[in-house]
Write an enzyme that holds these catalytic residues in place. Structure first.
Site, PDB file in Angstrom:
ATOM      1  N   CYS A 140       1.169  -1.108   0.016  1.00 24.95           N
ATOM      2  CA  CYS A 140      -0.083   0.196   0.277  1.00 24.95           C
ATOM      3  C   CYS A 140       0.509   1.164  -0.064  1.00 24.95           C
ATOM      4  O   CYS A 140       1.694   1.139  -0.884  1.00 24.95           O
ATOM      5  CB  CYS A 140      -0.685  -0.332   0.854  1.00 24.95           C
ATOM      6  SG  CYS A 140      -2.221   1.074   1.134  1.00 24.95           S
ATOM      7  N   ASP A 185     -10.396  -1.732  -5.996  1.00 23.82           N
ATOM      8  CA  ASP A 185      -9.022  -1.335  -5.576  1.00 23.82           C
ATOM      9  C   ASP A 185      -9.677   0.218  -6.128  1.00 23.82           C
ATOM     10  O   ASP A 185      -9.368   0.182  -7.060  1.00 23.82           O
ATOM     11  CB  ASP A 185      -8.229  -1.796  -6.128  1.00 23.82           C
ATOM     12  CG  ASP A 185      -7.333  -0.976  -4.759  1.00 23.82           C
ATOM     13  OD1 ASP A 185      -6.595   0.028  -4.133  1.00 23.82           O
ATOM     14  OD2 ASP A 185      -6.118  -1.878  -5.121  1.00 23.82           O
ATOM     15  N   HIS A 217      -8.573  -3.969  -1.845  1.00 25.07           N
ATOM     16  CA  HIS A 217      -7.278  -2.938  -1.367  1.00 25.07           C
ATOM     17  C   HIS A 217      -7.260  -3.827  -0.018  1.00 25.07           C
ATOM     18  O   HIS A 217      -7.378  -3.780   1.154  1.00 25.07           O
ATOM     19  CB  HIS A 217      -7.471  -1.259  -1.477  1.00 25.07           C
ATOM     20  CG  HIS A 217      -5.871  -0.484  -1.042  1.00 25.07           C
ATOM     21  ND1 HIS A 217      -4.814  -0.470  -2.195  1.00 25.07           N
ATOM     22  CD2 HIS A 217      -5.947  -0.296  -0.576  1.00 25.07           C
ATOM     23  CE1 HIS A 217      -4.030   0.090  -1.572  1.00 25.07           C
ATOM     24  NE2 HIS A 217      -4.802   0.342  -0.368  1.00 25.07           N
TER      25      HIS A 217
END
Length: 259
Positions: A140, A185, A217
């Site tokens: 991330c 996502d 995500h």
């Protein structure tokens, strides 16, 4: 931009069960980190990984993942990017952008000007520990800093559901890159994946993009292990990273030694 800025989905997920086996350490400039070391019988001599975490930082899930990399033979260092001020998990109404720009206290920003030096300290620590080939795994938020620091000694990278990556940063990589992406996502949506693919083709570096269906995500770190599709995707993304590093760090080192 090759991926969008972080959003609320970057701080939600599930705490994983287990007892971390590594140790919390302090490296230069008072930077906190977690170090997982492999069993002697499995260790890849001279090869190590920098683990660049999501905004939850050094926590249960990232420590357990570092331990998993260690069991695959890699010395693995997880950096505290946030000076003891990680984002909270599952806090409703959390001001993410305010935290990024100012920190929880208002005077502890989490921007690249503050994080880049931490990455450099992590690379230096690994080198001084005898690591001659450095790979990096970024999750991330952490993906941006893997991609930014190929120029500083990262030879091979793996990132999962990246955020905040600039197109220019991705175009500047100087080594192989593997990406694990989620079907759903908003940070790394379809159009950003396709844009990233075009950029990677232009780099002339080895690359890989794997897309996992049925997950969102954060799946590779914060997915629900009790949901089969999420557990499978998390495990396969980790396997993707290990095989990538084995091929581009370990095998390459052994090949170079034979020359």
């Amino acid at each position: 931009m090759a991926s969008n800025p972080p959003g609320p989905c970057c701080a939600t997920g599930f705490l994983h069960e287990g007892t971390p086996k590594g140790k919390l350490i302090t490296i230069e400039n008072g930077i906190q980190a977690y170090l997982a070391t492999p069993p002697v019988s499995k260790a890849h001599d001279g090869v190590g990984l920098l683990y660049v975490p999501d905004i939850i930082g050094v926590w249960q899930n990232s420590m357990l993942m570092a331990d998993a990399y260690a069991l695959e033979g890699y010395t693995c260092l997880v950096l505290d990017l946030f000076n003891g001020d990680p984002a909270p998990l599952n806090l409703e109404g959390f001001d993410l952008m305010g935290w990024l720009t100012k920190g929880s206290s208002g005077d502890n920003p989490h921007t690249k000007e503050f994080i880049d030096p931490i990455i450099l300290s992590g690379i230096k620590f690994l080198r001084e520990s005898g690591v001659t080939r450095i790979g990096a795994a970024g999750y991330c938020f952490g993906a941006k800093y893997v991609i930014r620091h190929y120029k500083d000694g990262i030879e091979c990278g793996f990132v999962a559901h990246p955020s905040f990556v600039e197109s220019e940063e991705l175009a500047a990589i100087t080594g192989p890159l593997s990406i694990a992406a989620a079907e759903v996502d908003e940070i790394f949506p379809v159009e950003k994946r396709h844009e990233s693919e075009k950029i990677l083709i232009g780099t002339k570096q080895d690359y890989q993009i794997n897309l996992f269906s049925g997950v969102e995500h954060g799946f590779s770190v914060r997915g629900d292990p009790n949901v089969k599709v999420q557990r499978f995707a998390k495990e396969q993304a980790f396997h993707q990273a290990v095989v990538w590093f084995n091929n581009h760090l370990v095998d390459k080192r052994e090949y170079d030694t034979k020359l």
